[in-house]
Each structure stands twice: as structure tokens, then as C-alpha cells.
Design a protein around this motif. Structure first.
Motif, PDB file in Angstrom:
ATOM      1  N   ASN A  38       0.866  -1.177   0.000  1.00  0.00           N
ATOM      2  CA  ASN A  38       0.000   0.000   0.000  1.00  0.00           C
ATOM      3  C   ASN A  38       0.900   1.224   0.000  1.00  0.00           C
ATOM      4  N   GLU A  39       0.663   2.109  -0.950  1.00  0.00           N
ATOM      5  CA  GLU A  39       1.412   3.359  -1.008  1.00  0.00           C
ATOM      6  C   GLU A  39       0.449   4.545  -0.950  1.00  0.00           C
ATOM      7  N   ARG A  40       0.869   5.554  -0.248  1.00  0.00           N
ATOM      8  CA  ARG A  40       0.181   6.848  -0.281  1.00  0.00           C
ATOM      9  C   ARG A  40       0.931   7.649  -1.334  1.00  0.00           C
ATOM     10  N   VAL A  41       0.208   8.158  -2.348  1.00  0.00           N
ATOM     11  CA  VAL A  41       0.860   8.846  -3.459  1.00  0.00           C
ATOM     12  C   VAL A  41       0.232  10.218  -3.705  1.00  0.00           C
ATOM     13  N   ARG A  42       1.066  11.097  -4.289  1.00  0.00           N
ATOM     14  CA  ARG A  42       0.583  12.398  -4.762  1.00  0.00           C
ATOM     15  C   ARG A  42       0.560  12.334  -6.284  1.00  0.00           C
ATOM     16  N   LEU A  43      -0.605  12.609  -6.849  1.00  0.00           N
ATOM     17  CA  LEU A  43      -0.793  12.576  -8.295  1.00  0.00           C
ATOM     18  C   LEU A  43      -0.293  13.876  -8.926  1.00  0.00           C
ATOM     19  N   PRO A  44      -0.109  13.894 -10.244  1.00  0.00           N
ATOM     20  CA  PRO A  44       0.392  15.098 -10.906  1.00  0.00           C
ATOM     21  C   PRO A  44      -0.441  16.360 -10.650  1.00  0.00           C
ATOM     22  N   ASP A  45      -1.737  16.205 -10.393  1.00  0.00           N
ATOM     23  CA  ASP A  45      -2.587  17.375 -10.127  1.00  0.00           C
ATOM     24  C   ASP A  45      -2.503  17.855  -8.684  1.00  0.00           C
ATOM     25  N   GLY A  46      -1.664  17.146  -7.859  1.00  0.00           N
ATOM     26  CA  GLY A  46      -1.476  17.539  -6.460  1.00  0.00           C
ATOM     27  C   GLY A  46      -2.360  16.798  -5.473  1.00  0.00           C
ATOM     28  N   SER A  47      -3.362  16.070  -5.962  1.00  0.00           N
ATOM     29  CA  SER A  47      -4.227  15.319  -5.041  1.00  0.00           C
ATOM     30  C   SER A  47      -3.484  14.090  -4.521  1.00  0.00           C
ATOM     31  N   GLU A  48      -3.921  13.605  -3.358  1.00  0.00           N
ATOM     32  CA  GLU A  48      -3.312  12.427  -2.744  1.00  0.00           C
ATOM     33  C   GLU A  48      -4.325  11.294  -2.698  1.00  0.00           C
ATOM     34  N   THR A  49      -3.804  10.059  -2.845  1.00  0.00           N
ATOM     35  CA  THR A  49      -4.653   8.872  -2.817  1.00  0.00           C
ATOM     36  C   THR A  49      -3.810   7.670  -2.421  1.00  0.00           C
ATOM     37  N   ASP A  50      -4.470   6.545  -2.197  1.00  0.00           N
ATOM     38  CA  ASP A  50      -3.780   5.283  -1.928  1.00  0.00           C
ATOM     39  C   ASP A  50      -3.692   4.475  -3.211  1.00  0.00           C
ATOM     40  N   PHE A  51      -2.619   3.704  -3.326  1.00  0.00           N
ATOM     41  CA  PHE A  51      -2.446   2.793  -4.453  1.00  0.00           C
ATOM     42  C   PHE A  51      -1.914   1.477  -3.902  1.00  0.00           C
ATOM     43  N   ASP A  52      -2.571   0.367  -4.235  1.00  0.00           N
ATOM     44  CA  ASP A  52      -2.162  -0.966  -3.791  1.00  0.00           C
ATOM     45  C   ASP A  52      -1.696  -1.773  -4.996  1.00  0.00           C
ATOM     46  N   TYR A  53      -0.663  -2.594  -4.782  1.00  0.00           N
ATOM     47  CA  TYR A  53      -0.168  -3.460  -5.849  1.00  0.00           C
ATOM     48  C   TYR A  53       0.504  -4.688  -5.269  1.00  0.00           C
ATOM     49  N   LEU A  54       0.653  -5.698  -6.112  1.00  0.00           N
ATOM     50  CA  LEU A  54       1.359  -6.921  -5.755  1.00  0.00           C
ATOM     51  C   LEU A  54       2.843  -6.714  -5.979  1.00  0.00           C
ATOM     52  N   SER A  55       3.649  -7.128  -5.011  1.00  0.00           N
ATOM     53  CA  SER A  55       5.103  -7.086  -5.161  1.00  0.00           C
ATOM     54  C   SER A  55       5.608  -8.517  -5.041  1.00  0.00           C
ATOM     55  N   GLU A  56       6.381  -8.935  -6.038  1.00  0.00           N
ATOM     56  CA  GLU A  56       6.881 -10.298  -6.024  1.00  0.00           C
ATOM     57  C   GLU A  56       8.284 -10.342  -6.615  1.00  0.00           C
ATOM     58  N   PRO A  57       9.037 -11.396  -6.277  1.00  0.00           N
ATOM     59  CA  PRO A  57      10.377 -11.527  -6.857  1.00  0.00           C
ATOM     60  C   PRO A  57      10.288 -11.739  -8.363  1.00  0.00           C
ATOM     61  N   PRO A  58      11.361 -11.488  -9.077  1.00  0.00           N
ATOM     62  CA  PRO A  58      11.379 -11.773 -10.510  1.00  0.00           C
ATOM     63  C   PRO A  58      11.074 -13.252 -10.762  1.00  0.00           C
ATOM     64  N   SER A  59      10.573 -13.552 -11.952  1.00  0.00           N
ATOM     65  CA  SER A  59      10.289 -14.938 -12.299  1.00  0.00           C
ATOM     66  C   SER A  59      10.865 -15.261 -13.679  1.00  0.00           C
ATOM     67  N   VAL A  60      10.921 -16.551 -13.958  1.00  0.00           N
ATOM     68  CA  VAL A  60      11.428 -17.038 -15.232  1.00  0.00           C
ATOM     69  C   VAL A  60      10.390 -17.944 -15.874  1.00  0.00           C
ATOM     70  N   CYS A  61      10.395 -17.963 -17.197  1.00  0.00           N
ATOM     71  CA  CYS A  61       9.573 -18.880 -17.982  1.00  0.00           C
ATOM     72  C   CYS A  61      10.500 -19.487 -19.022  1.00  0.00           C
TER      73      CYS A  61
END
Length: 184
Positions: free
Chosen positions: A26-49
Motif C-alpha cells: 500500500n502506497e500513499r501517493v501524490r498525483l500530478p494534479d497535487g491530489s493524494e490517494t492510496d495505491f495498492d499493488y502486488l510485489s513479487e520476486p522476478p520470475s522465469v519462464c
């Protein structure tokens, strides 16, 4: 911080949830217009195929149970880079051996992509393994159910074309190989 006017500024970062294989960040971010919001994402180690080719031109495919989609998925061996791997090539060789029991004569990098960069920081490194031969038994992780299924390349390509293969890593690897690497 990036000087690009599209860049977001990260104000705070915390791991909201951790489990084997990935974190939810979970990150608290400031957008280019100056507003603030939360952004969630998956973080994982690199993988191979790995696109493993046998001397006679078959691809060493696998069928694996995928709980998230409640079915057996048909595709290529793949997995996360582990701390003991040393480098990406070692990770690719390890995953190929563990999931299929095959060993590659040679291994070449094909492409590196960000498969879901809108929701994850994942990096996928795709390799072509040539002269693959069965050398041992599979060494599956406790939560893997995998069946090895060697397939002629043209049959795998046809399965990608007609949508029978839905695994994104496999679709990417086969398509990229066909477009740029096999001379077709």
C-alpha cells in the motif's frame, strides 16, 4: 523522484499483507494534479519462464493445476527466482529441472517483460532452452501438481492461436519466439 510530469510521488509505503510468493503493498501517493490517494499493488520476486525444446523439436510443456482459475493449465515451466539461484540462468535451469525432470544443453534469454505493470511490480524473464533431455525425476514443490506433456512446436502454436492455451507466460513466450527467434 522522476521529473516526468506524469510521475506520481510516493509519500509513504507499507506492506499491507505478506504471504509465500508475494506481498500486497500500500502506497500513499501524490498525483500530478497535487491530489493524494492510496495505491495498492502486488510485489513479487522476478520470475522465469522457459520454452524448452528437445532435439527433435518438441516443446516440453506441462499441465499444472491452477487453483486461482480452478482448472488444469497447459503451458510452459515457470517459477520465481530464489535467493540461492545466483542468476536468472540458474533460476531457469532449476525451474526446468524441478518441474519437468529435463535439463537444457543451452539456454538463451528471449525477452524480459512487465506482465501486469498496472497491478504488480513483476518482472518475467523468458528463456529458450535448447537440446532438452530428460535426466531426472521431477522435484516438485509441496504445492505443485504437474504433468509433463512434450508437444510439437506447431501444435503448441496452434493451441495458442485458437485460445486453448490461456497461460499468459506461455502465450507471450511462444508468440515472441515465433515472431522474432525461430526464423519463421
Amino acid at each position: 523522484m522522476s521529473s516526468d510530469p506524469l510521475a506520481w510521488e510516493t509519500l509513504d509505503r507499507r506492506v499491507a499483507y505478506t504471504c509465500p510468493g508475494f506481498d500486497v503493498v500500500n502506497e500513499r501517493v501524490r498525483l500530478p494534479d497535487g491530489s493524494e490517494t492510496d495505491f495498492d499493488y502486488l510485489s513479487e520476486p522476478p520470475s522465469v519462464c522457459i520454452l524448452p525444446l528437445t532435439p527433435d523439436g518438441d516443446v516440453v510443456c506441462i499441465e499444472e493445476w491452477r487453483q486461482a482459475v480452478d482448472r488444469v493449465s497447459y503451458g510452459l515451466p515457470a517459477g520465481g527466482v530464489e535467493p540461492d539461484d545466483g542468476d536468472l540462468t540458474a533460476a531457469a535451469r532449476r525451474e526446468l529441472a524441478e518441474e519437468t525432470g529435463y535439463e537444457a544443453g543451452s539456454l538463451d534469454s528471449l525477452v524480459t517483460v512487465e506482465p501486469a505493470n498496472g497491478i504488480a511490480d513483476a518482472l518475467l524473464h523468458v528463456f529458450v532452452a535448447a537440446d532438452c533431455r530428460p535426466t531426472a525425476e521431477q522435484r516438485l514443490d509441496f504445492n505443485e501438481s504437474i504433468r509433463v506433456r512434450p508437444t510439437p512446436f506447431e501444435d503448441l502454436l496452434a493451441a495458442v492461436r485458437d485460445g486453448a492455451v490461456r497461460d499468459g507466460r506461455t502465450v507471450l513466450a511462444v508468440s515472441y519466439y515465433r515472431l522474432f527467434d525461430d526464423g519463421a
